[in-house]
Design a protein around this motif. Structure first.
Motif, PDB file in Angstrom:
ATOM      1  N   LYS A  78      30.398 -25.485 -26.179  1.00 59.48           N
ATOM      2  CA  LYS A  78      30.409 -26.952 -26.152  1.00 59.48           C
ATOM      3  C   LYS A  78      31.596 -27.506 -25.363  1.00 59.48           C
ATOM      4  CE  LYS A  78      28.032 -27.823 -30.555  1.00 59.48           C
ATOM      5  NZ  LYS A  78      28.190 -28.355 -31.945  1.00 59.48           N
ATOM      6  N   GLY A  79      32.552 -26.630 -25.035  1.00 61.09           N
ATOM      7  CA  GLY A  79      33.736 -27.073 -24.318  1.00 61.09           C
ATOM      8  C   GLY A  79      34.792 -27.691 -25.210  1.00 61.09           C
ATOM      9  N   ASP A  80      34.768 -27.389 -26.513  1.00 54.94           N
ATOM     10  CA  ASP A  80      35.685 -27.983 -27.487  1.00 54.94           C
ATOM     11  C   ASP A  80      36.970 -27.153 -27.562  1.00 54.94           C
ATOM     12  OD1 ASP A  80      37.038 -28.929 -29.726  1.00 54.94           O
ATOM     13  OD2 ASP A  80      35.212 -29.254 -30.888  1.00 54.94           O
ATOM     14  N   SER A  81      37.983 -27.595 -26.848  1.00 52.26           N
ATOM     15  CA  SER A  81      39.244 -26.845 -26.772  1.00 52.26           C
ATOM     16  C   SER A  81      39.962 -26.791 -28.118  1.00 52.26           C
ATOM     17  CB  SER A  81      40.184 -27.468 -25.742  1.00 52.26           C
ATOM     18  OG  SER A  81      39.598 -27.500 -24.471  1.00 52.26           O
ATOM     19  N   HIS A  82      40.093 -27.926 -28.778  1.00 54.86           N
ATOM     20  CA  HIS A  82      40.913 -27.995 -29.982  1.00 54.86           C
ATOM     21  C   HIS A  82      40.331 -27.157 -31.120  1.00 54.86           C
ATOM     22  CE1 HIS A  82      43.491 -30.960 -28.133  1.00 54.86           C
ATOM     23  NE2 HIS A  82      42.425 -31.655 -27.774  1.00 54.86           N
ATOM     24  N   ARG A  83      39.024 -27.244 -31.316  1.00 51.99           N
ATOM     25  CA  ARG A  83      38.412 -26.432 -32.368  1.00 51.99           C
ATOM     26  C   ARG A  83      38.472 -24.945 -32.007  1.00 51.99           C
ATOM     27  NH1 ARG A  83      37.965 -25.392 -37.409  1.00 51.99           N
ATOM     28  NH2 ARG A  83      35.934 -24.657 -38.121  1.00 51.99           N
ATOM     29  N   SER A  84      38.300 -24.631 -30.729  1.00 57.33           N
ATOM     30  CA  SER A  84      38.398 -23.238 -30.288  1.00 57.33           C
ATOM     31  C   SER A  84      39.782 -22.674 -30.578  1.00 57.33           C
ATOM     32  CB  SER A  84      38.104 -23.132 -28.786  1.00 57.33           C
ATOM     33  OG  SER A  84      36.769 -23.506 -28.498  1.00 57.33           O
ATOM     34  N   LEU A  85      40.816 -23.445 -30.293  1.00 54.62           N
ATOM     35  CA  LEU A  85      42.185 -22.995 -30.547  1.00 54.62           C
ATOM     36  C   LEU A  85      42.432 -22.789 -32.040  1.00 54.62           C
ATOM     37  CD1 LEU A  85      44.081 -25.250 -28.006  1.00 54.62           C
ATOM     38  CD2 LEU A  85      43.969 -22.748 -27.948  1.00 54.62           C
ATOM     39  N   ALA A  86      41.874 -23.677 -32.858  1.00 56.87           N
ATOM     40  CA  ALA A  86      42.060 -23.548 -34.305  1.00 56.87           C
ATOM     41  C   ALA A  86      41.420 -22.261 -34.824  1.00 56.87           C
ATOM     42  CB  ALA A  86      41.464 -24.764 -35.016  1.00 56.87           C
ATOM     43  N   ILE A  87      40.205 -21.989 -34.380  1.00 58.35           N
ATOM     44  CA  ILE A  87      39.515 -20.780 -34.846  1.00 58.35           C
ATOM     45  C   ILE A  87      40.208 -19.530 -34.328  1.00 58.35           C
ATOM     46  CG2 ILE A  87      37.356 -19.468 -34.745  1.00 58.35           C
ATOM     47  CD1 ILE A  87      35.865 -22.146 -34.650  1.00 58.35           C
ATOM     48  N   LEU A  88      40.619 -19.539 -33.061  1.00 59.73           N
ATOM     49  CA  LEU A  88      41.317 -18.378 -32.510  1.00 59.73           C
ATOM     50  C   LEU A  88      42.626 -18.131 -33.247  1.00 59.73           C
ATOM     51  CD1 LEU A  88      40.558 -18.903 -28.736  1.00 59.73           C
ATOM     52  CD2 LEU A  88      40.102 -16.796 -30.026  1.00 59.73           C
ATOM     53  N   GLY A  89      43.322 -19.198 -33.631  1.00 59.56           N
ATOM     54  CA  GLY A  89      44.544 -19.038 -34.407  1.00 59.56           C
ATOM     55  C   GLY A  89      44.280 -18.387 -35.749  1.00 59.56           C
ATOM     56  N   ARG A  90      43.186 -18.777 -36.382  1.00 57.70           N
ATOM     57  CA  ARG A  90      42.836 -18.174 -37.675  1.00 57.70           C
ATOM     58  C   ARG A  90      42.491 -16.696 -37.506  1.00 57.70           C
ATOM     59  NH1 ARG A  90      38.442 -21.139 -41.286  1.00 57.70           N
ATOM     60  NH2 ARG A  90      40.258 -22.469 -41.644  1.00 57.70           N
ATOM     61  N   ILE A  91      41.696 -16.377 -36.500  1.00 58.00           N
ATOM     62  CA  ILE A  91      41.322 -14.977 -36.278  1.00 58.00           C
ATOM     63  C   ILE A  91      42.563 -14.130 -36.013  1.00 58.00           C
ATOM     64  CG2 ILE A  91      40.117 -13.378 -34.733  1.00 58.00           C
ATOM     65  CD1 ILE A  91      37.993 -15.551 -34.312  1.00 58.00           C
ATOM     66  N   ARG A  92      43.481 -14.650 -35.213  1.00 59.69           N
ATOM     67  CA  ARG A  92      44.708 -13.900 -34.904  1.00 59.69           C
ATOM     68  C   ARG A  92      45.508 -13.657 -36.177  1.00 59.69           C
ATOM     69  NH1 ARG A  92      47.751 -10.463 -33.776  1.00 59.69           N
ATOM     70  NH2 ARG A  92      49.315 -10.446 -32.112  1.00 59.69           N
TER      71      ARG A  92
ATOM     72  N   PHE B 245      35.151 -21.943 -19.723  1.00 63.46           N
ATOM     73  CA  PHE B 245      35.946 -22.079 -18.502  1.00 63.46           C
ATOM     74  C   PHE B 245      35.172 -22.834 -17.422  1.00 63.46           C
ATOM     75  CE2 PHE B 245      37.947 -17.866 -19.937  1.00 63.46           C
ATOM     76  CZ  PHE B 245      38.975 -18.508 -20.612  1.00 63.46           C
ATOM     77  N   ASN B 246      33.862 -22.626 -17.407  1.00 56.16           N
ATOM     78  CA  ASN B 246      33.042 -23.296 -16.391  1.00 56.16           C
ATOM     79  C   ASN B 246      32.985 -24.808 -16.619  1.00 56.16           C
ATOM     80  OD1 ASN B 246      31.275 -22.854 -14.004  1.00 56.16           O
ATOM     81  ND2 ASN B 246      29.695 -23.720 -15.329  1.00 56.16           N
ATOM     82  N   HIS B 247      33.238 -25.240 -17.873  1.00 59.08           N
ATOM     83  CA  HIS B 247      33.360 -26.686 -18.129  1.00 59.08           C
ATOM     84  C   HIS B 247      34.583 -27.249 -17.416  1.00 59.08           C
ATOM     85  CE1 HIS B 247      30.219 -27.446 -21.099  1.00 59.08           C
ATOM     86  NE2 HIS B 247      30.582 -26.369 -21.771  1.00 59.08           N
ATOM     87  N   ARG B 248      35.578 -26.395 -17.182  1.00 56.52           N
ATOM     88  CA  ARG B 248      36.866 -26.854 -16.669  1.00 56.52           C
ATOM     89  C   ARG B 248      37.032 -26.594 -15.170  1.00 56.52           C
ATOM     90  NH1 ARG B 248      38.936 -28.963 -21.631  1.00 56.52           N
ATOM     91  NH2 ARG B 248      40.757 -29.386 -20.321  1.00 56.52           N
ATOM     92  N   ILE B 249      36.422 -25.512 -14.683  1.00 58.42           N
ATOM     93  CA  ILE B 249      36.527 -25.148 -13.270  1.00 58.42           C
ATOM     94  C   ILE B 249      35.298 -24.338 -12.895  1.00 58.42           C
ATOM     95  CG2 ILE B 249      37.776 -22.969 -13.663  1.00 58.42           C
ATOM     96  CD1 ILE B 249      39.486 -23.723 -11.172  1.00 58.42           C
ATOM     97  N   LYS B 250      34.829 -24.500 -11.700  1.00 55.94           N
ATOM     98  CA  LYS B 250      33.607 -23.830 -11.267  1.00 55.94           C
ATOM     99  C   LYS B 250      33.818 -22.321 -11.183  1.00 55.94           C
ATOM    100  CE  LYS B 250      29.356 -23.778  -9.663  1.00 55.94           C
ATOM    101  NZ  LYS B 250      28.225 -24.121 -10.561  1.00 55.94           N
TER     102      LYS B 250
ATOM    103  N   THR C 246      46.220 -25.492 -12.983  1.00 54.51           N
ATOM    104  CA  THR C 246      45.849 -26.909 -12.917  1.00 54.51           C
ATOM    105  C   THR C 246      45.383 -27.502 -14.239  1.00 54.51           C
ATOM    106  OG1 THR C 246      43.576 -26.335 -12.262  1.00 54.51           O
ATOM    107  CG2 THR C 246      45.186 -26.659 -10.490  1.00 54.51           C
ATOM    108  N   ASP C 247      45.116 -26.665 -15.243  1.00 56.26           N
ATOM    109  CA  ASP C 247      44.514 -27.147 -16.490  1.00 56.26           C
ATOM    110  C   ASP C 247      45.231 -26.519 -17.685  1.00 56.26           C
ATOM    111  OD1 ASP C 247      42.885 -27.845 -18.633  1.00 56.26           O
ATOM    112  OD2 ASP C 247      41.013 -27.559 -17.520  1.00 56.26           O
ATOM    113  N   PRO C 248      46.334 -27.111 -18.131  1.00 55.90           N
ATOM    114  CA  PRO C 248      47.113 -26.528 -19.231  1.00 55.90           C
ATOM    115  C   PRO C 248      46.326 -26.333 -20.524  1.00 55.90           C
ATOM    116  CG  PRO C 248      48.369 -28.250 -18.115  1.00 55.90           C
ATOM    117  CD  PRO C 248      46.968 -28.315 -17.574  1.00 55.90           C
ATOM    118  N   GLU C 249      45.395 -27.234 -20.814  1.00 49.76           N
ATOM    119  CA  GLU C 249      44.616 -27.120 -22.056  1.00 49.76           C
ATOM    120  C   GLU C 249      43.719 -25.889 -22.009  1.00 49.76           C
ATOM    121  OE1 GLU C 249      41.000 -29.666 -23.698  1.00 49.76           O
ATOM    122  OE2 GLU C 249      42.908 -30.737 -23.964  1.00 49.76           O
ATOM    123  N   ALA C 250      43.008 -25.701 -20.892  1.00 50.53           N
ATOM    124  CA  ALA C 250      42.159 -24.513 -20.749  1.00 50.53           C
ATOM    125  C   ALA C 250      43.004 -23.245 -20.723  1.00 50.53           C
ATOM    126  CB  ALA C 250      41.322 -24.617 -19.479  1.00 50.53           C
TER     127      ALA C 250
END
Length: 274
Positions: free
Chosen positions: A63-77, A172-177, A207-211
């Motif tokens: 879905k291109g949801d950066s914030h939720r992705s980061l939260a889940i990855l933090g939990r998995i780590r 990543f494709n949501h952010r750059i081709k 070019t994309d600190p969030e991604a």
């Protein structure tokens, strides 16, 4: 509402049932067999949770949801760190203590952890039956599981679905081709590092600190898995040396062969290209 009034800590968590699931097989039984069983049952619970989180992660990445992705990855780590720390407890058991009940394991082996095999498939491993990708064991990743079992079916199904890396590439494709061949590939095949993709990822980092944060969180997960593998190898080597593992596996020899094989090789390859 009346039913909820009768929910207690014990009934909600099924504590009575849970505490009935540890059944040592050794005579006595040997003191340390309970620890061995408990640790491995807890691992299976963590594997279940990681699979649960990884499934949700794939959805939000696509879905291109950066914030939720980061939260889940933090939990998995964080879960992975817990899995590593549990080995400290297992290493309080000496080789003599383990050997006091080891013969009771018979053909049981960690290779038969369907959930860990399923996790490997979710992360992109694609050994087919008979492919020999276990190298020293000479077996595909599902062949240790009972033919026709639901556990084996889950692993085989996971090998036909898009992996976590496929979902990450869609993010990543949501952010750059990205190169079209990366997005349109046969997901039942193992991913091979792709130079064109790496070029795009380098540009994305610049070019994309969030991604880039999501990319680094995926590397954290990958590193955590490699750390767990390393500690697992050393625990096995410390306990049984270079003996054959239970169930006829190659023991520490096979486990050592799995080290330093990243799940996301492109994210590591770009380190030398910045």
């Amino acid at each position: 509402m009346s039913e909820n009034k009768h929910v207690t800590y014990i009934s909600y968590l099924k504590v009575d049932e849970l505490l009935e699931l540890q059944h040592p097989l050794s005579d006595g039984p040997e003191h340390d067999e309970l620890l061995f069983i408990t640790i491995h049952q807890v691992y299976e619970l963590w594997f279940k949770q990681i699979l649960h989180e990884a499934s949700a992660l794939q959805v939000v990445l696509e879905k291109g949801d950066s914030h939720r992705s980061l939260a889940i990855l933090g939990r998995i780590r964080t879960i992975m760190k817990t899995c590593v720390s549990q080995l400290d407890i297992l290493e309080t058991m000496t080789p003599l203590q383990f050997n006091s009940f080891r013969e009771r394991l018979s053909s049981a082996s960690g290779f038969q952890s369907a959930q860990f095999r399923e996790l490997e498939a979710v992360l992109g491993r694609r050994d087919q039956a008979g492919a020999g990708a276990d190298k020293t064991s000479g077996m595909g990743m599902a062949e240790h599981l009972v033919q026709g079992s639901s556990a084996r079916a889950r692993v085989e199904a996971a090998m036909t679905r898009p992996s976590l890396w496929d979902s990450a590439m869609h993010y990543f494709n949501h952010r750059i081709k990205l190169p079209s061949e990366a997005l349109e590939r046969d997901v039942a095949m193992a991913w091979e590092p792709h130079e064109g993709l790496q070029i795009a990822l380098i540009e994305m980092h610049r070019t994309d600190p969030e991604a880039a944060m999501v990319s680094e969180a995926l590397v954290d997960f990958d590193e955590g898995l490699q750390e767990w593998r390393y500690r697992h190898v050393k625990m096995v080597e410390r306990t049984i040396g270079r003996k054959m593992g239970s169930g006829g596996s190659a023991g520490a020899g096979y486990l050592a062969s799995t080290l330093f094989n990243p799940v996301f090789p492109d994210l590591w390859a770009i380190r030398s290209k910045f």
